[in-house]
Design a protein around this motif. Structure first.
Motif, PDB file in Angstrom:
ATOM      1  N   ALA A 171       6.154  15.415  -1.696  1.00 39.73           N
ATOM      2  CA  ALA A 171       5.218  14.317  -1.451  1.00 39.73           C
ATOM      3  C   ALA A 171       5.108  14.081   0.047  1.00 39.73           C
ATOM      4  CB  ALA A 171       5.679  13.042  -2.153  1.00 39.73           C
ATOM      5  N   ALA A 172       4.086  13.340   0.432  1.00 36.33           N
ATOM      6  CA  ALA A 172       3.896  12.923   1.817  1.00 36.33           C
ATOM      7  C   ALA A 172       3.481  11.453   1.820  1.00 36.33           C
ATOM      8  CB  ALA A 172       2.831  13.766   2.521  1.00 36.33           C
ATOM      9  N   LYS A 173       3.779  10.748   2.903  1.00 37.04           N
ATOM     10  CA  LYS A 173       3.349   9.364   3.015  1.00 37.04           C
ATOM     11  C   LYS A 173       2.864   9.079   4.431  1.00 37.04           C
ATOM     12  CE  LYS A 173       7.766   7.075   4.104  1.00 37.04           C
ATOM     13  NZ  LYS A 173       8.701   5.993   3.679  1.00 37.04           N
ATOM     14  N   VAL A 174       1.888   8.204   4.532  1.00 27.49           N
ATOM     15  CA  VAL A 174       1.299   7.800   5.808  1.00 27.49           C
ATOM     16  C   VAL A 174       1.090   6.292   5.776  1.00 27.49           C
ATOM     17  CG1 VAL A 174      -0.768   7.927   7.265  1.00 27.49           C
ATOM     18  CG2 VAL A 174       0.156  10.015   6.225  1.00 27.49           C
ATOM     19  N   GLY A 175       1.360   5.639   6.884  1.00 29.85           N
ATOM     20  CA  GLY A 175       1.128   4.208   7.008  1.00 29.85           C
ATOM     21  C   GLY A 175      -0.008   3.931   7.973  1.00 29.85           C
TER      22      GLY A 175
ATOM     23  N   ARG B 168      -3.385  -1.993  10.948  1.00 31.62           N
ATOM     24  CA  ARG B 168      -4.641  -2.700  11.109  1.00 31.62           C
ATOM     25  C   ARG B 168      -4.350  -4.047  11.749  1.00 31.62           C
ATOM     26  NH1 ARG B 168      -9.432  -3.920   6.596  1.00 31.62           N
ATOM     27  NH2 ARG B 168     -10.386  -5.645   7.750  1.00 31.62           N
ATOM     28  N   HIS B 169      -5.196  -4.458  12.676  1.00 29.39           N
ATOM     29  CA  HIS B 169      -5.019  -5.749  13.332  1.00 29.39           C
ATOM     30  C   HIS B 169      -5.018  -6.863  12.287  1.00 29.39           C
ATOM     31  CE1 HIS B 169      -5.338  -3.933  17.237  1.00 29.39           C
ATOM     32  NE2 HIS B 169      -6.549  -3.442  16.983  1.00 29.39           N
ATOM     33  N   GLY B 170      -4.004  -7.726  12.359  1.00 25.42           N
ATOM     34  CA  GLY B 170      -3.880  -8.798  11.386  1.00 25.42           C
ATOM     35  C   GLY B 170      -2.893  -8.479  10.284  1.00 25.42           C
ATOM     36  N   PHE B 171      -2.545  -7.193  10.111  1.00 23.87           N
ATOM     37  CA  PHE B 171      -1.531  -6.802   9.129  1.00 23.87           C
ATOM     38  C   PHE B 171      -0.153  -7.006   9.747  1.00 23.87           C
ATOM     39  CE2 PHE B 171      -3.890  -3.657   6.124  1.00 23.87           C
ATOM     40  CZ  PHE B 171      -4.908  -4.594   5.976  1.00 23.87           C
ATOM     41  N   THR B 172       0.801  -7.486   8.965  1.00 23.09           N
ATOM     42  CA  THR B 172       2.154  -7.715   9.471  1.00 23.09           C
ATOM     43  C   THR B 172       3.000  -6.450   9.412  1.00 23.09           C
ATOM     44  OG1 THR B 172       2.870  -8.448   7.275  1.00 23.09           O
ATOM     45  CG2 THR B 172       2.098 -10.147   8.821  1.00 23.09           C
ATOM     46  N   GLU B 173       2.567  -5.457   8.662  1.00 19.11           N
ATOM     47  CA  GLU B 173       3.298  -4.192   8.552  1.00 19.11           C
ATOM     48  C   GLU B 173       2.327  -3.101   8.148  1.00 19.11           C
ATOM     49  OE1 GLU B 173       4.948  -4.595   3.975  1.00 19.11           O
ATOM     50  OE2 GLU B 173       6.239  -5.209   5.632  1.00 19.11           O
ATOM     51  N   PRO B 174       2.721  -1.833   8.288  1.00 22.63           N
ATOM     52  CA  PRO B 174       1.811  -0.746   7.913  1.00 22.63           C
ATOM     53  C   PRO B 174       1.479  -0.781   6.420  1.00 22.63           C
ATOM     54  CG  PRO B 174       3.639   0.093   9.236  1.00 22.63           C
ATOM     55  CD  PRO B 174       3.981  -1.312   8.873  1.00 22.63           C
ATOM     56  N   LEU B 175       0.279  -0.324   6.096  1.00 23.15           N
ATOM     57  CA  LEU B 175      -0.116  -0.156   4.702  1.00 23.15           C
ATOM     58  C   LEU B 175       0.162   1.299   4.338  1.00 23.15           C
ATOM     59  CD1 LEU B 175      -3.322  -1.543   3.035  1.00 23.15           C
ATOM     60  CD2 LEU B 175      -2.336   0.633   2.369  1.00 23.15           C
ATOM     61  N   TRP B 176       1.165   1.484   3.456  1.00 21.41           N
ATOM     62  CA  TRP B 176       1.635   2.824   3.135  1.00 21.41           C
ATOM     63  C   TRP B 176       0.925   3.387   1.909  1.00 21.41           C
ATOM     64  CZ3 TRP B 176       4.780   5.427   6.358  1.00 21.41           C
ATOM     65  CH2 TRP B 176       5.512   4.680   7.290  1.00 21.41           C
ATOM     66  N   ALA B 177       0.754   4.697   1.904  1.00 14.47           N
ATOM     67  CA  ALA B 177       0.253   5.419   0.727  1.00 14.47           C
ATOM     68  C   ALA B 177       1.070   6.692   0.578  1.00 14.47           C
ATOM     69  CB  ALA B 177      -1.229   5.753   0.871  1.00 14.47           C
ATOM     70  N   VAL B 178       1.421   7.004  -0.660  1.00 12.16           N
ATOM     71  CA  VAL B 178       2.213   8.196  -0.968  1.00 12.16           C
ATOM     72  C   VAL B 178       1.375   9.122  -1.837  1.00 12.16           C
ATOM     73  CG1 VAL B 178       4.296   9.089  -2.071  1.00 12.16           C
ATOM     74  CG2 VAL B 178       4.381   6.911  -0.829  1.00 12.16           C
ATOM     75  N   ALA B 179       1.362  10.398  -1.500  1.00 15.34           N
ATOM     76  CA  ALA B 179       0.621  11.405  -2.274  1.00 15.34           C
ATOM     77  C   ALA B 179       1.604  12.464  -2.755  1.00 15.34           C
ATOM     78  CB  ALA B 179      -0.481  12.035  -1.427  1.00 15.34           C
TER      79      ALA B 179
END
Length: 406
Positions: free
Chosen positions: A126-130, A133-144
């Motif tokens: 699998a791979a994941k990327v975060g 975005r301005h206003g986000f308190t942490e990265p938005l992660w997605a796993v494939a």
């Protein structure tokens, strides 16, 4: 005004969205061949909505074989699928004005331990990327997961770039997921070609197709009543007709005839069709192999005709190609084509041009002749987006150029 246009920063205009009739004809013939007028209109409207440039391969149309119900039978037809490259996703995110970069990619094996570089021999699990975005308190992660997206041949072997650079391909899928989650108003309903590669995978025996699973509620109720009453439900999809020996031999003979133009391409065509078990698939495989052979033969003939004719009354004469230098317009066309081929550096582009022209060493864009550029552009015009990317991978392999992460 679209959400993309409303929110993009000053100085970052959208790509031109008003196409001339000449450009529309070019899109229909080169970018969306086989699309109906309605599908072509839909594709152009999607270009306008997203502000993506189809001539830079930020967005493109792919004709896929789908099953549709006509009366009481399922039949296979060609339907257009609109896909966006990962570069197109990044362009949309950047124009939004709230994009603040990404974290990763990271990869893991079956043990679930994440690493920032994949050095194992086999593909990652699998791979994941975060996405930031301005206003986000942490990265938005997605796993494939690799198995959910990998493109495979009929025998289960990995196909194309999924075999050559599996870590890069699955990381792009994870990034596309993350970008779509971070910018849903602009990217909802859009998918990259890497994410859609698995759509052409051969289906396991006995597994229902998505089209069959999406039947109406009325059909489901009928089936449920039949099952409750103990009466077997009738299937409306006829079993595929097995090809006869003559049909199978025709496919094998055609594959042997066009093998000289590219063994990998022949293997890819055969792997795309269940030609050994389905008569219609055997006919499609034969047709695709024949088209491939005719295209390559025509290109080879054009190259031979472009060579200077020898002079019979001059011995040991030295002949050189047409010295007419490449034009600025041709350079622009080649650079535009390279952006959709993952040819992101001058070294890779030089290898690609040499591979297409069958030169012994890489050749830089600026030293190509006008005839060289015309030959390259003529070759690329006949290639699908996947074939262009495959050409880049093959050129990098032939000239031993290290693979780039993106």
């Amino acid at each position: 005004m679209t959400a993309i246009e409303h929110a993009r920063p000053a100085g970052m205009p959208l790509a031109p969205v008003d196409f001339s009739q000449t450009q529309i004809d070019l899109i229909k013939n080169q970018i969306a061949p086989g699309a109906s007028d309605g599908e072509l209109h839909l594709f152009i409207e999607q270009c306008r909505r997203t502000g993506l440039d189809p001539f830079s391969r930020q967005i493109y149309a792919v004709m896929r074989e789908q099953s549709v119900k006509q009366g009481n039978q399922w039949v296979k037809v060609q339907k257009m699928t609109i896909q966006v490259s990962i570069d197109g996703f990044r362009v949309i995110a950047e124009r939004h004005g709230q994009y603040a970069g990404r974290v990763g990619p990271y990869w893991c094996g079956p043990d679930g331990q994440w690493v920032d570089v994949w050095l194992q021999q086999g593909p990652p699990a699998a791979a994941k990327v975060g996405i930031l975005r301005h206003g986000f308190t942490e990265p938005l992660w997605a796993v494939a997961r690799f198995e959910a997206y990998a493109s495979r041949k009929q025998d289960g072997a990995l196909m194309g770039l999924w075999a050559k650079m599996p870590d890069v391909m699955i990381a792009k899928c994870a990034e596309a997921q993350a970008l779509r989650s971070a910018f849903p108003n602009d990217l909802s309903g859009l998918y990259t070609g890497d994410e859609m590669a698995q759509a052409d995978n051969p289906r396991e025996e006995g597994r229902p197709t998505p089209e069959a699973q999406q039947g109406s509620r009325r059909a489901d109720v009928t089936r449920e009543v039949q099952e409750a009453a103990g009466t077997p439900a009738h299937t409306t999809q006829p079993a595929p007709q097995a090809p006869n020996a003559t049909a199978l031999q025709r496919v094998r003979d055609m594959a042997q005839r066009v093998q000289q133009y590219g063994a990998e391409r022949v293997e890819e065509i055969l792997g795309r069709h269940d030609w050994q078990n389905d008569m219609s698939a055997a006919a499609a495989a034969y047709s695709d192999l024949k088209d491939f052979g005719l295209e390559q033969a025509a290109l080879l003939k054009a190259r031979e005709q472009a060579q200077p004719a020898p002079q019979e009354d001059v011995q040991d004469a030295q002949f050189t190609p047409d010295p007419t230098p490449i034009t600025n317009d041709q350079i622009g066309q080649l650079q535009s084509a390279a952006r959709g081929m993952n040819a992101d550096s001058s070294e890779i582009r030089a290898a690609v041009w040499a591979w297409i022209l069958q030169r012994p060493a890489p050749v830089n864009t600026t030293v190509l002749t006008a005839q060289d550029a015309a030959d390259v552009l003529a070759y690329l015009a006949k290639c699908s987006p996947e074939q262009r990317i495959q050409a880049t991978a093959e050129a990098m392999r032939v000239f031993d150029i290290p693979e780039l992460p993106f």
